[in-house]
Design a protein around this motif. Structure first.
Motif, PDB file in Angstrom:
ATOM      1  N   PRO A  88       0.818  -1.220   0.000  1.00  0.00           N
ATOM      2  CA  PRO A  88       0.000   0.000   0.000  1.00  0.00           C
ATOM      3  C   PRO A  88       0.853   1.271   0.000  1.00  0.00           C
ATOM      4  O   PRO A  88       2.018   1.261   0.416  1.00  0.00           O
ATOM      5  N   ALA A  89       0.245   2.356  -0.432  1.00  0.00           N
ATOM      6  CA  ALA A  89       0.959   3.629  -0.590  1.00  0.00           C
ATOM      7  C   ALA A  89       1.658   4.079   0.691  1.00  0.00           C
ATOM      8  O   ALA A  89       2.708   4.708   0.627  1.00  0.00           O
ATOM      9  N   ALA A  90       1.100   3.766   1.839  1.00  0.00           N
ATOM     10  CA  ALA A  90       1.701   4.208   3.108  1.00  0.00           C
ATOM     11  C   ALA A  90       2.749   3.232   3.636  1.00  0.00           C
ATOM     12  O   ALA A  90       3.376   3.504   4.664  1.00  0.00           O
ATOM     13  N   SER A  91       2.980   2.119   2.947  1.00  0.00           N
ATOM     14  CA  SER A  91       3.960   1.148   3.432  1.00  0.00           C
ATOM     15  C   SER A  91       5.379   1.671   3.228  1.00  0.00           C
ATOM     16  O   SER A  91       5.635   2.507   2.369  1.00  0.00           O
ATOM     17  N   ASP A  92       6.297   1.145   4.023  1.00  0.00           N
ATOM     18  CA  ASP A  92       7.698   1.541   3.902  1.00  0.00           C
ATOM     19  C   ASP A  92       8.244   1.229   2.510  1.00  0.00           C
ATOM     20  O   ASP A  92       8.964   2.024   1.924  1.00  0.00           O
ATOM     21  N   ALA A  93       7.885   0.050   1.989  1.00  0.00           N
ATOM     22  CA  ALA A  93       8.393  -0.352   0.671  1.00  0.00           C
ATOM     23  C   ALA A  93       7.928   0.618  -0.408  1.00  0.00           C
ATOM     24  O   ALA A  93       8.720   1.064  -1.243  1.00  0.00           O
ATOM     25  N   SER A  94       6.644   0.955  -0.395  1.00  0.00           N
ATOM     26  CA  SER A  94       6.109   1.865  -1.406  1.00  0.00           C
ATOM     27  C   SER A  94       6.709   3.259  -1.274  1.00  0.00           C
ATOM     28  O   SER A  94       7.066   3.890  -2.276  1.00  0.00           O
ATOM     29  N   CYS A  95       6.841   3.740  -0.062  1.00  0.00           N
ATOM     30  CA  CYS A  95       7.425   5.073   0.155  1.00  0.00           C
ATOM     31  C   CYS A  95       8.879   5.116  -0.309  1.00  0.00           C
ATOM     32  O   CYS A  95       9.320   6.104  -0.907  1.00  0.00           O
ATOM     33  N   THR A  96       9.628   4.044  -0.051  1.00  0.00           N
ATOM     34  CA  THR A  96      11.024   3.991  -0.473  1.00  0.00           C
ATOM     35  C   THR A  96      11.123   3.981  -1.993  1.00  0.00           C
ATOM     36  O   THR A  96      11.904   4.734  -2.584  1.00  0.00           O
ATOM     37  N   VAL A  97      10.306   3.155  -2.642  1.00  0.00           N
ATOM     38  CA  VAL A  97      10.308   3.107  -4.106  1.00  0.00           C
ATOM     39  C   VAL A  97       9.892   4.459  -4.676  1.00  0.00           C
ATOM     40  O   VAL A  97      10.507   4.962  -5.622  1.00  0.00           O
ATOM     41  N   ALA A  98       8.864   5.079  -4.097  1.00  0.00           N
ATOM     42  CA  ALA A  98       8.407   6.382  -4.580  1.00  0.00           C
ATOM     43  C   ALA A  98       9.508   7.432  -4.479  1.00  0.00           C
ATOM     44  O   ALA A  98       9.709   8.228  -5.408  1.00  0.00           O
ATOM     45  N   LEU A  99      10.227   7.439  -3.381  1.00  0.00           N
ATOM     46  CA  LEU A  99      11.296   8.417  -3.196  1.00  0.00           C
ATOM     47  C   LEU A  99      12.418   8.205  -4.208  1.00  0.00           C
ATOM     48  O   LEU A  99      12.901   9.159  -4.832  1.00  0.00           O
ATOM     49  N   VAL A 100      12.817   6.959  -4.418  1.00  0.00           N
ATOM     50  CA  VAL A 100      13.907   6.670  -5.358  1.00  0.00           C
ATOM     51  C   VAL A 100      13.466   6.978  -6.789  1.00  0.00           C
ATOM     52  O   VAL A 100      14.220   7.590  -7.552  1.00  0.00           O
ATOM     53  N   VAL A 101      12.242   6.586  -7.159  1.00  0.00           N
ATOM     54  CA  VAL A 101      11.735   6.919  -8.496  1.00  0.00           C
ATOM     55  C   VAL A 101      11.706   8.428  -8.675  1.00  0.00           C
ATOM     56  O   VAL A 101      12.130   8.951  -9.707  1.00  0.00           O
ATOM     57  N   GLY A 102      11.224   9.148  -7.664  1.00  0.00           N
ATOM     58  CA  GLY A 102      11.167  10.611  -7.744  1.00  0.00           C
ATOM     59  C   GLY A 102      12.531  11.234  -7.956  1.00  0.00           C
ATOM     60  O   GLY A 102      12.696  12.134  -8.783  1.00  0.00           O
ATOM     61  N   GLU A 103      13.533  10.753  -7.229  1.00  0.00           N
ATOM     62  CA  GLU A 103      14.886  11.304  -7.361  1.00  0.00           C
ATOM     63  C   GLU A 103      15.492  10.990  -8.726  1.00  0.00           C
ATOM     64  O   GLU A 103      16.076  11.863  -9.374  1.00  0.00           O
ATOM     65  N   LEU A 104      15.366   9.727  -9.164  1.00  0.00           N
ATOM     66  CA  LEU A 104      15.958   9.360 -10.453  1.00  0.00           C
ATOM     67  C   LEU A 104      15.241  10.045 -11.612  1.00  0.00           C
ATOM     68  O   LEU A 104      15.882  10.479 -12.578  1.00  0.00           O
ATOM     69  N   ALA A 105      13.915  10.163 -11.519  1.00  0.00           N
ATOM     70  CA  ALA A 105      13.161  10.852 -12.574  1.00  0.00           C
ATOM     71  C   ALA A 105      13.504  12.344 -12.592  1.00  0.00           C
ATOM     72  O   ALA A 105      13.673  12.938 -13.670  1.00  0.00           O
ATOM     73  N   ALA A 106      13.632  12.952 -11.420  1.00  0.00           N
ATOM     74  CA  ALA A 106      13.998  14.376 -11.367  1.00  0.00           C
ATOM     75  C   ALA A 106      15.382  14.598 -11.965  1.00  0.00           C
ATOM     76  O   ALA A 106      15.616  15.575 -12.678  1.00  0.00           O
ATOM     77  N   ASN A 107      16.321  13.671 -11.699  1.00  0.00           N
ATOM     78  CA  ASN A 107      17.655  13.788 -12.292  1.00  0.00           C
ATOM     79  C   ASN A 107      17.603  13.630 -13.809  1.00  0.00           C
ATOM     80  O   ASN A 107      18.324  14.318 -14.531  1.00  0.00           O
ATOM     81  N   ALA A 108      16.751  12.711 -14.288  1.00  0.00           N
ATOM     82  CA  ALA A 108      16.613  12.530 -15.741  1.00  0.00           C
ATOM     83  C   ALA A 108      16.083  13.801 -16.384  1.00  0.00           C
ATOM     84  O   ALA A 108      16.535  14.197 -17.462  1.00  0.00           O
ATOM     85  N   VAL A 109      15.148  14.458 -15.718  1.00  0.00           N
ATOM     86  CA  VAL A 109      14.577  15.697 -16.249  1.00  0.00           C
ATOM     87  C   VAL A 109      15.590  16.830 -16.179  1.00  0.00           C
ATOM     88  O   VAL A 109      15.760  17.588 -17.134  1.00  0.00           O
ATOM     89  N   ARG A 110      16.288  16.938 -15.065  1.00  0.00           N
ATOM     90  CA  ARG A 110      17.205  18.065 -14.865  1.00  0.00           C
ATOM     91  C   ARG A 110      18.540  17.901 -15.594  1.00  0.00           C
ATOM     92  O   ARG A 110      19.042  18.846 -16.189  1.00  0.00           O
ATOM     93  N   HIS A 111      19.115  16.707 -15.538  1.00  0.00           N
ATOM     94  CA  HIS A 111      20.461  16.516 -16.074  1.00  0.00           C
ATOM     95  C   HIS A 111      20.500  15.711 -17.370  1.00  0.00           C
ATOM     96  O   HIS A 111      21.514  15.734 -18.059  1.00  0.00           O
ATOM     97  N   GLY A 112      19.452  14.952 -17.657  1.00  0.00           N
ATOM     98  CA  GLY A 112      19.483  14.077 -18.815  1.00  0.00           C
ATOM     99  C   GLY A 112      18.528  14.458 -19.917  1.00  0.00           C
ATOM    100  O   GLY A 112      18.305  13.704 -20.854  1.00  0.00           O
ATOM    101  N   ARG A 113      17.961  15.639 -19.814  1.00  0.00           N
ATOM    102  CA  ARG A 113      16.958  16.070 -20.788  1.00  0.00           C
ATOM    103  C   ARG A 113      17.600  16.410 -22.119  1.00  0.00           C
ATOM    104  O   ARG A 113      18.569  17.158 -22.190  1.00  0.00           O
ATOM    105  N   VAL A 114      17.018  15.856 -23.164  1.00  0.00           N
ATOM    106  CA  VAL A 114      17.379  16.189 -24.534  1.00  0.00           C
ATOM    107  C   VAL A 114      16.084  16.674 -25.180  1.00  0.00           C
ATOM    108  O   VAL A 114      15.078  15.958 -25.135  1.00  0.00           O
ATOM    109  N   PRO A 115      16.079  17.882 -25.748  1.00  0.00           N
ATOM    110  CA  PRO A 115      14.835  18.407 -26.327  1.00  0.00           C
ATOM    111  C   PRO A 115      14.192  17.418 -27.306  1.00  0.00           C
ATOM    112  O   PRO A 115      14.861  16.805 -28.130  1.00  0.00           O
TER     113      PRO A 115
END
Length: 174
Positions: free
Chosen positions: A66-93
């Motif tokens: 479930p969304a409030a579980s430790d596993a889900s929160c950990t995955v959400a945080l890591v996905v958020g960080e890696l996706a934000a890095n892809a947008v900020r540092h890996g973006r190609v128009p």
């Protein structure tokens, strides 16, 4: 005139936990090598990163975390960080970024992969130390702390994939 036959408290609720038959089916898929895998592409923008994180939480719930579980929160945080890095540092128009999630019940691991089109900008082998007064630079440090292991691989013909493996057992005991 319409009248309600149920009150709001009587309405059935959708459970986010895996039911026993669903858990057996997932375990059978894991044993046969057919692991649940999710793969989506997102616009390389902050909104795309937000949608990637939401997708990860939704699929973790479908997999029994479930969304409030430790596993889900950990995955959400890591996905958020890696996706934000892809947008900020890996973006190609004109190019999107991709998210792939794979659940391995046998190993008790969720593998997260975020792919972008920027080949030249590879993440460092170890997370850089952030400046104490800096407002950015802590994303890979968080990934390093939360993931069992992480790294990056070149993508052919262009780009890279940054990946992280999250232990489902450890994230439930944090």
């Amino acid at each position: 005139m319409l009248t309600a036959t149920t009150t709001p408290g009587d309405e059935p609720r959708r459970s986010t936990a895996i039911l026993v038959p669903e858990a057996v089916a997932l375990a059978a898929k894991a044993e046969s090598g057919e692991l649940p895998v999710i793969a989506e592409r997102f616009v390389s923008s902050p909104r795309g990163a937000q949608l990637a994180r939401r997708l990860a939480v939704r699929h973790m719930a479908e997999w029994g975390y479930p969304a409030a579980s430790d596993a889900s929160c950990t995955v959400a945080l890591v996905v958020g960080e890696l996706a934000a890095n892809a947008v900020r540092h890996g973006r190609v128009p004109g190019r999107d970024f991709g998210l792939r999630l794979a659940l391995d019940l046998t190993a008790g691991v969720v593998r997260i992969e975020v792919a972008d089109a920027a080949s030249a900008k590879r993440p460092p082998a170890a997370p850089p130390l952030p400046r104490p007064d800096g407002e950015t630079g802590r994303g890979l440090l968080l990934v390093d702390v939360l993931a069992m292991r992480w790294g990056s691989d070149p993508r052919h013909p262009v780009g890279k994939t940054v990946w992280a493996e999250i232990s489902l057992e450890e994230s439930t005991h944090r």
